[in-house]
Write a protein that holds these residues in place. Sequence first.
Motif, PDB file in Angstrom:
ATOM      1  N   LEU A  91      -4.042   8.552   7.614  1.00 40.16           N
ATOM      2  CA  LEU A  91      -5.123   9.466   7.259  1.00 40.16           C
ATOM      3  C   LEU A  91      -5.289  10.535   8.332  1.00 40.16           C
ATOM      4  N   LYS A  92      -5.222  10.111   9.583  1.00 40.82           N
ATOM      5  CA  LYS A  92      -5.412  11.030  10.704  1.00 40.82           C
ATOM      6  C   LYS A  92      -4.265  12.023  10.825  1.00 40.82           C
ATOM      7  N   SER A  93      -3.049  11.572  10.536  1.00 39.01           N
ATOM      8  CA  SER A  93      -1.866  12.420  10.712  1.00 39.01           C
ATOM      9  C   SER A  93      -1.576  13.304   9.504  1.00 39.01           C
ATOM     10  N   GLY A  94      -2.214  12.997   8.384  1.00 37.24           N
ATOM     11  CA  GLY A  94      -1.924  13.730   7.162  1.00 37.24           C
ATOM     12  C   GLY A  94      -0.711  13.210   6.429  1.00 37.24           C
ATOM     13  N   SER A  95      -0.169  12.073   6.886  1.00 34.56           N
ATOM     14  CA  SER A  95       0.990  11.474   6.212  1.00 34.56           C
ATOM     15  C   SER A  95       0.560  10.893   4.874  1.00 34.56           C
ATOM     16  N   PRO A  96       1.505  10.728   3.946  1.00 36.85           N
ATOM     17  CA  PRO A  96       1.164  10.095   2.668  1.00 36.85           C
ATOM     18  C   PRO A  96       0.643   8.674   2.885  1.00 36.85           C
ATOM     19  N   ILE A  97      -0.415   8.310   2.183  1.00 40.28           N
ATOM     20  CA  ILE A  97      -0.985   6.962   2.284  1.00 40.28           C
ATOM     21  C   ILE A  97      -0.067   5.993   1.546  1.00 40.28           C
ATOM     22  N   THR A  98       0.262   4.881   2.210  1.00 37.37           N
ATOM     23  CA  THR A  98       1.149   3.895   1.598  1.00 37.37           C
ATOM     24  C   THR A  98       0.347   2.822   0.882  1.00 37.37           C
ATOM     25  N   ALA A  99       0.760   2.489  -0.318  1.00 35.97           N
ATOM     26  CA  ALA A  99       0.056   1.488  -1.127  1.00 35.97           C
ATOM     27  C   ALA A  99       0.129   0.107  -0.500  1.00 35.97           C
ATOM     28  N   SER A 100       1.179  -0.169   0.281  1.00 34.48           N
ATOM     29  CA  SER A 100       1.314  -1.495   0.887  1.00 34.48           C
ATOM     30  C   SER A 100       0.207  -1.770   1.890  1.00 34.48           C
ATOM     31  N   ALA A 101      -0.329  -0.720   2.526  1.00 34.46           N
ATOM     32  CA  ALA A 101      -1.428  -0.899   3.480  1.00 34.46           C
ATOM     33  C   ALA A 101      -2.758  -1.058   2.763  1.00 34.46           C
ATOM     34  N   THR A 102      -3.028  -0.205   1.785  1.00 36.45           N
ATOM     35  CA  THR A 102      -4.321  -0.267   1.102  1.00 36.45           C
ATOM     36  C   THR A 102      -4.445  -1.482   0.195  1.00 36.45           C
ATOM     37  N   ALA A 103      -3.348  -2.178  -0.064  1.00 33.32           N
ATOM     38  CA  ALA A 103      -3.403  -3.373  -0.913  1.00 33.32           C
ATOM     39  C   ALA A 103      -4.351  -4.429  -0.357  1.00 33.32           C
ATOM     40  N   PHE A 104      -4.618  -4.383   0.955  1.00 37.07           N
ATOM     41  CA  PHE A 104      -5.489  -5.374   1.589  1.00 37.07           C
ATOM     42  C   PHE A 104      -6.838  -4.782   1.982  1.00 37.07           C
ATOM     43  N   LEU A 105      -7.131  -3.568   1.502  1.00 40.86           N
ATOM     44  CA  LEU A 105      -8.331  -2.875   1.948  1.00 40.86           C
ATOM     45  C   LEU A 105      -9.350  -2.702   0.813  1.00 40.86           C
ATOM     46  N   SER A 106     -10.150  -1.667   0.898  1.00 38.91           N
ATOM     47  CA  SER A 106     -11.328  -1.522   0.038  1.00 38.91           C
ATOM     48  C   SER A 106     -11.040  -1.610  -1.454  1.00 38.91           C
ATOM     49  N   GLN A 107      -9.925  -1.051  -1.888  1.00 44.19           N
ATOM     50  CA  GLN A 107      -9.658  -0.977  -3.322  1.00 44.19           C
ATOM     51  C   GLN A 107      -9.690  -2.344  -3.984  1.00 44.19           C
ATOM     52  N   GLY A 108      -9.255  -3.388  -3.282  1.00 41.88           N
ATOM     53  CA  GLY A 108      -9.238  -4.721  -3.870  1.00 41.88           C
ATOM     54  C   GLY A 108     -10.621  -5.310  -4.066  1.00 41.88           C
ATOM     55  N   LYS A 109     -11.573  -4.875  -3.230  1.00 42.79           N
ATOM     56  CA  LYS A 109     -12.939  -5.381  -3.327  1.00 42.79           C
ATOM     57  C   LYS A 109     -13.741  -4.705  -4.436  1.00 42.79           C
ATOM     58  N   MET A 110     -13.378  -3.475  -4.753  1.00 41.49           N
ATOM     59  CA  MET A 110     -14.237  -2.646  -5.607  1.00 41.49           C
ATOM     60  C   MET A 110     -14.522  -3.222  -6.990  1.00 41.49           C
TER      61      MET A 110
END
Length: 532
Positions: A272-291
């Motif tokens: 997010l800080k670098s402007g690189s594309p967000i990888t789905a493998s990282a967000t798989a364990f983050l907020s989206q799963g809780k929503m």
Amino acid sequence: MKTKVRSASKGWEFFQGLGKTFMLPVALLAFMGLLLGIGSSFTSPTTIENLPFLDHQLIQVILRFISTIGGFAFTYLPLLFAMAIPLGLARYEKGVAAFSGLIGYIVMHLSINFYLVETDQLANPEVLRQAGQGMVLGIQSLEMGVLGGIVAGLIVYFLHQRFHNIKLPQAFAFFGGARFVPIITAITLSIIGLIIPLIWPFFTMIINGIGSMIQGAGVFGPFLFGAGERLLLPFGLHHILVAMIRFTEAGGTAVVNGETVSGALNIFYAELKSGSPITASATAFLSQGKMPTFMFGLPAVALAIYHTAKPENRKKIKGLLISGVIATFVTGITEPIEFLFLFLAPVLYGIHVVLTGLGFMVMALLGAKIGNTDGGILDFLVFGVLQGTYTKWYLVLIVGLIWFAVYYFVFRFAITKFNLKTPGREDNDTEPEIAGAHEDSGKAASNSQAVQLLSALGGPENIQSLDNCITRLRLVVDDMEKIDEPALKKHGALGVIKLDAHNLQVVIGAQVNHVRVEIGKLMESQGYKISG
């Protein structure tokens, strides 16, 4: 036998406390993450193209400043853990404990740097990453990440516990007591720093093994994480699992802008800080799963409880349920709703565990890319909607509506079928006083509740330690037989968890810190010194 019980009790107390200390840096990280998300979303070329008024030098400078400040916690997270762990675990001289955490962390890395220099293992700047080294507060050292901060913090805590009240001979009395803690910390961590390069490969091997097991589970990895977090929540140990996935190699490793980053949340923030594309493998364990569960499922549970309550009691429980829904929907604090059914129907909680895990798995399978920590509406807007449609934020709404229907009908059926005594369905003579439901929230009412709760806890003489996390009082009591569980629930407790013969948790809700302070004042006014 009593010694064994006490030892087991100390173990529970330690691991609960450790999980609680993680919340101090994580809470800061969640807020800073929001700043980082806002700054990055409004400075992206796509957003500027859609909102041309943002393409102004002053506006962009302000947004870049916000983004820079938001990245602070991510950059210094290991140091924050090194200070927060002794601060949170220490019962006395907490300021000295935190100061010693800072000293210990710096000295440890200075010592590691000394070892690498003396053994000619200091890598050239061009190959730091390949050598497993990095810059820590300007010191070239091993790339230990958050785990290094945790190791330093734990060692400092044990040193503080052992030496904070030490008495030295008269000639050295000036260095005794709390002053001795940073001194022994510097000495001990300097030696530990010489040992770490020898044993660190074994630590990384264990963490990598856990990570490989989770990553190797494929689509079931997010399910195992989401379900495991809910399973550990009643014991207050879920923060440990969460920290491992978010901040260590167990949550994955990626190269972002030429730097190796470990941990799902760390990877997300770095991208997010670098402007690189967000990888789905990282967000798989983050907020989206809780929503699906936090924003839709648990509010559906509250609605089912309201609809199945006795008509004459619905007005009484409305405030409790609304406050619970707001907490989970906005901030991701779920206990005020979960503990309404956890003890009444453990099977329902088991269904909740499975559905939470499925939420993580389904969002990962659909390729959503929404990060951060809380799983509430703020994360949905800042890290989903504002980042653009590539995050697939709209899937949250589709999956969430399905989760809402499943939760509502399952819970409504179970409550009526098995006549569960959820709030509003109790017999008239056993209706609890709902904390926060009274319109009179003045000081007198608060003091009255604290008096009643303290009495139900067996009085001040029964409390060895008093502390709180986000929603619970955490206590160490002398005699568990003196705990009056019905009285605790009558005067506002949503749940009571007896972990062993001495460790007790009382679920209060979002106002728990205020309740803890009031109880502490009552104890001190009666001449009892509390620790926590």
